[in-house]
Design a protein around this motif. Sequence first.
Motif, PDB file in Angstrom:
ATOM      1  N   GLU A  62       0.818  -1.210   0.000  1.00  0.00           N
ATOM      2  CA  GLU A  62       0.000   0.000   0.000  1.00  0.00           C
ATOM      3  C   GLU A  62       0.854   1.264   0.000  1.00  0.00           C
ATOM      4  O   GLU A  62       1.981   1.272   0.506  1.00  0.00           O
ATOM      5  CB  GLU A  62      -0.948   0.023   1.201  1.00  0.00           C
ATOM      6  CG  GLU A  62      -2.012  -1.040   1.111  1.00  0.00           C
ATOM      7  CD  GLU A  62      -3.031  -0.974   2.223  1.00  0.00           C
ATOM      8  OE1 GLU A  62      -4.165  -1.416   1.995  1.00  0.00           O
ATOM      9  OE2 GLU A  62      -2.702  -0.491   3.342  1.00  0.00           O
ATOM     10  N   CYS A  63       0.294   2.316  -0.563  1.00  0.00           N
ATOM     11  CA  CYS A  63       0.976   3.611  -0.650  1.00  0.00           C
ATOM     12  C   CYS A  63       0.436   4.563   0.411  1.00  0.00           C
ATOM     13  O   CYS A  63      -0.699   4.398   0.880  1.00  0.00           O
ATOM     14  CB  CYS A  63       0.780   4.204  -2.043  1.00  0.00           C
ATOM     15  SG  CYS A  63       1.605   3.239  -3.331  1.00  0.00           S
ATOM     16  N   TYR A  80      -3.171   6.688   4.132  1.00  0.00           N
ATOM     17  CA  TYR A  80      -3.233   5.783   2.993  1.00  0.00           C
ATOM     18  C   TYR A  80      -3.594   6.604   1.759  1.00  0.00           C
ATOM     19  O   TYR A  80      -4.448   7.485   1.803  1.00  0.00           O
ATOM     20  CB  TYR A  80      -4.295   4.704   3.224  1.00  0.00           C
ATOM     21  CG  TYR A  80      -4.681   3.988   1.949  1.00  0.00           C
ATOM     22  CD1 TYR A  80      -3.899   2.946   1.475  1.00  0.00           C
ATOM     23  CD2 TYR A  80      -5.795   4.373   1.213  1.00  0.00           C
ATOM     24  CE1 TYR A  80      -4.230   2.299   0.294  1.00  0.00           C
ATOM     25  CE2 TYR A  80      -6.134   3.732   0.030  1.00  0.00           C
ATOM     26  CZ  TYR A  80      -5.342   2.696  -0.428  1.00  0.00           C
ATOM     27  OH  TYR A  80      -5.661   2.066  -1.602  1.00  0.00           O
ATOM     28  N   CYS A  83      -2.067   4.127  -4.790  1.00  0.00           N
ATOM     29  CA  CYS A  83      -0.788   4.303  -5.490  1.00  0.00           C
ATOM     30  C   CYS A  83      -0.947   5.057  -6.803  1.00  0.00           C
ATOM     31  O   CYS A  83      -0.053   5.814  -7.192  1.00  0.00           O
ATOM     32  CB  CYS A  83      -0.141   2.941  -5.734  1.00  0.00           C
ATOM     33  SG  CYS A  83       0.355   2.095  -4.219  1.00  0.00           S
ATOM     34  N   ALA A  87       1.495   8.702  -4.992  1.00  0.00           N
ATOM     35  CA  ALA A  87       1.840   8.620  -3.577  1.00  0.00           C
ATOM     36  C   ALA A  87       3.327   8.903  -3.359  1.00  0.00           C
ATOM     37  O   ALA A  87       4.145   8.772  -4.266  1.00  0.00           O
ATOM     38  CB  ALA A  87       1.489   7.242  -3.039  1.00  0.00           C
ATOM     39  N   ASN A  89       5.131   7.306  -0.863  1.00  0.00           N
ATOM     40  CA  ASN A  89       5.798   6.132  -0.295  1.00  0.00           C
ATOM     41  C   ASN A  89       4.971   4.885  -0.583  1.00  0.00           C
ATOM     42  O   ASN A  89       3.750   4.968  -0.689  1.00  0.00           O
ATOM     43  CB  ASN A  89       5.904   6.265   1.230  1.00  0.00           C
ATOM     44  CG  ASN A  89       6.508   7.572   1.667  1.00  0.00           C
ATOM     45  OD1 ASN A  89       7.711   7.740   1.640  1.00  0.00           O
ATOM     46  ND2 ASN A  89       5.668   8.532   2.059  1.00  0.00           N
ATOM     47  N   GLN A  90       5.653   3.722  -0.649  1.00  0.00           N
ATOM     48  CA  GLN A  90       4.945   2.456  -0.797  1.00  0.00           C
ATOM     49  C   GLN A  90       5.634   1.396   0.051  1.00  0.00           C
ATOM     50  O   GLN A  90       6.843   1.163  -0.078  1.00  0.00           O
ATOM     51  CB  GLN A  90       4.896   2.006  -2.252  1.00  0.00           C
ATOM     52  CG  GLN A  90       4.060   0.751  -2.445  1.00  0.00           C
ATOM     53  CD  GLN A  90       3.852   0.393  -3.905  1.00  0.00           C
ATOM     54  OE1 GLN A  90       4.545   0.881  -4.792  1.00  0.00           O
ATOM     55  NE2 GLN A  90       2.889  -0.481  -4.152  1.00  0.00           N
ATOM     56  N   SER A  91       4.855   0.760   0.905  1.00  0.00           N
ATOM     57  CA  SER A  91       5.379  -0.337   1.710  1.00  0.00           C
ATOM     58  C   SER A  91       5.595  -1.541   0.807  1.00  0.00           C
ATOM     59  O   SER A  91       4.727  -1.886   0.014  1.00  0.00           O
ATOM     60  CB  SER A  91       4.367  -0.690   2.805  1.00  0.00           C
ATOM     61  OG  SER A  91       4.735  -1.893   3.437  1.00  0.00           O
ATOM     62  N   TYR A  92       6.763  -2.183   0.907  1.00  0.00           N
ATOM     63  CA  TYR A  92       6.989  -3.374   0.093  1.00  0.00           C
ATOM     64  C   TYR A  92       7.253  -4.611   0.921  1.00  0.00           C
ATOM     65  O   TYR A  92       7.570  -5.669   0.390  1.00  0.00           O
ATOM     66  CB  TYR A  92       8.091  -3.155  -0.950  1.00  0.00           C
ATOM     67  CG  TYR A  92       9.488  -2.894  -0.426  1.00  0.00           C
ATOM     68  CD1 TYR A  92      10.365  -3.936  -0.153  1.00  0.00           C
ATOM     69  CD2 TYR A  92       9.929  -1.593  -0.254  1.00  0.00           C
ATOM     70  CE1 TYR A  92      11.647  -3.691   0.291  1.00  0.00           C
ATOM     71  CE2 TYR A  92      11.219  -1.336   0.179  1.00  0.00           C
ATOM     72  CZ  TYR A  92      12.075  -2.385   0.459  1.00  0.00           C
ATOM     73  OH  TYR A  92      13.346  -2.124   0.897  1.00  0.00           O
ATOM     74  N   TYR A 155      10.510   4.632  -2.213  1.00  0.00           N
ATOM     75  CA  TYR A 155      10.094   5.991  -2.569  1.00  0.00           C
ATOM     76  C   TYR A 155      10.993   6.516  -3.675  1.00  0.00           C
ATOM     77  O   TYR A 155      12.040   5.938  -3.972  1.00  0.00           O
ATOM     78  CB  TYR A 155      10.138   6.915  -1.354  1.00  0.00           C
ATOM     79  CG  TYR A 155      11.535   7.343  -0.951  1.00  0.00           C
ATOM     80  CD1 TYR A 155      12.004   8.611  -1.267  1.00  0.00           C
ATOM     81  CD2 TYR A 155      12.387   6.475  -0.278  1.00  0.00           C
ATOM     82  CE1 TYR A 155      13.296   9.009  -0.913  1.00  0.00           C
ATOM     83  CE2 TYR A 155      13.667   6.863   0.078  1.00  0.00           C
ATOM     84  CZ  TYR A 155      14.116   8.133  -0.244  1.00  0.00           C
ATOM     85  OH  TYR A 155      15.396   8.526   0.097  1.00  0.00           O
ATOM     86  N   SER A 164       2.078   2.291  -8.665  1.00  0.00           N
ATOM     87  CA  SER A 164       2.791   1.368  -7.805  1.00  0.00           C
ATOM     88  C   SER A 164       4.223   1.170  -8.312  1.00  0.00           C
ATOM     89  O   SER A 164       4.459   1.056  -9.513  1.00  0.00           O
ATOM     90  CB  SER A 164       2.085   0.014  -7.770  1.00  0.00           C
ATOM     91  OG  SER A 164       2.842  -0.920  -7.020  1.00  0.00           O
TER      92      SER A 164
END
Length: 171
Positions: A62-63, A80, A83, A87, A89-92, A155, A164
């Motif tokens: 999620e971004c 939140y 994406c 956004a 940032n994105q959690s990977y 990021y 994404s």
Amino acid sequence: MTSPRQAADRRPARRWTLLPGFVVLGTLFLPPSTVGPAGPTVKDETFITAETGGLLHIEAGECFTDPAYSPEAAEVVVLYTPCKEQAANQSYGFVHAPDGAWDPAALTTFARESCRRGFDGNWSGESASGLDFYPVMPTRKTWADGDRDVMCVVYSPEGSMNGSALPLARW
């Protein structure tokens, strides 16, 4: 007995100052783009912590926004963001730190190395161009509460990402 007016006179006056470069949208104060006069923002393990408001609502893939003060929450929060809406940032992924005594230096080393492996596994060569990563780590307080999870975040130091960044999401 003190009247309400006298009590109000003794309280320090509240002064609202909007920091240069911040934009007001409704009642949410948003930070400027991650690209400013001084150049791109470098994000590291101190940029966001496990105590940053809204972070616990972000799942892998999620971004979310950069942290900003929210008057409604009365704290700095991340939100939140789909994406596709550029956004920041994105959690990977998440990695679980080994149990043990609170050791910030060891945790930082573990978090950087673990997130680096995940970053290198997802983005290599041309696909890594223009991207970087940072870990979001437990704090002393959240560690004492049993938090051992490190969030790995991708990021673009040049600004918001267009969609994404995850390789599988591009198919």
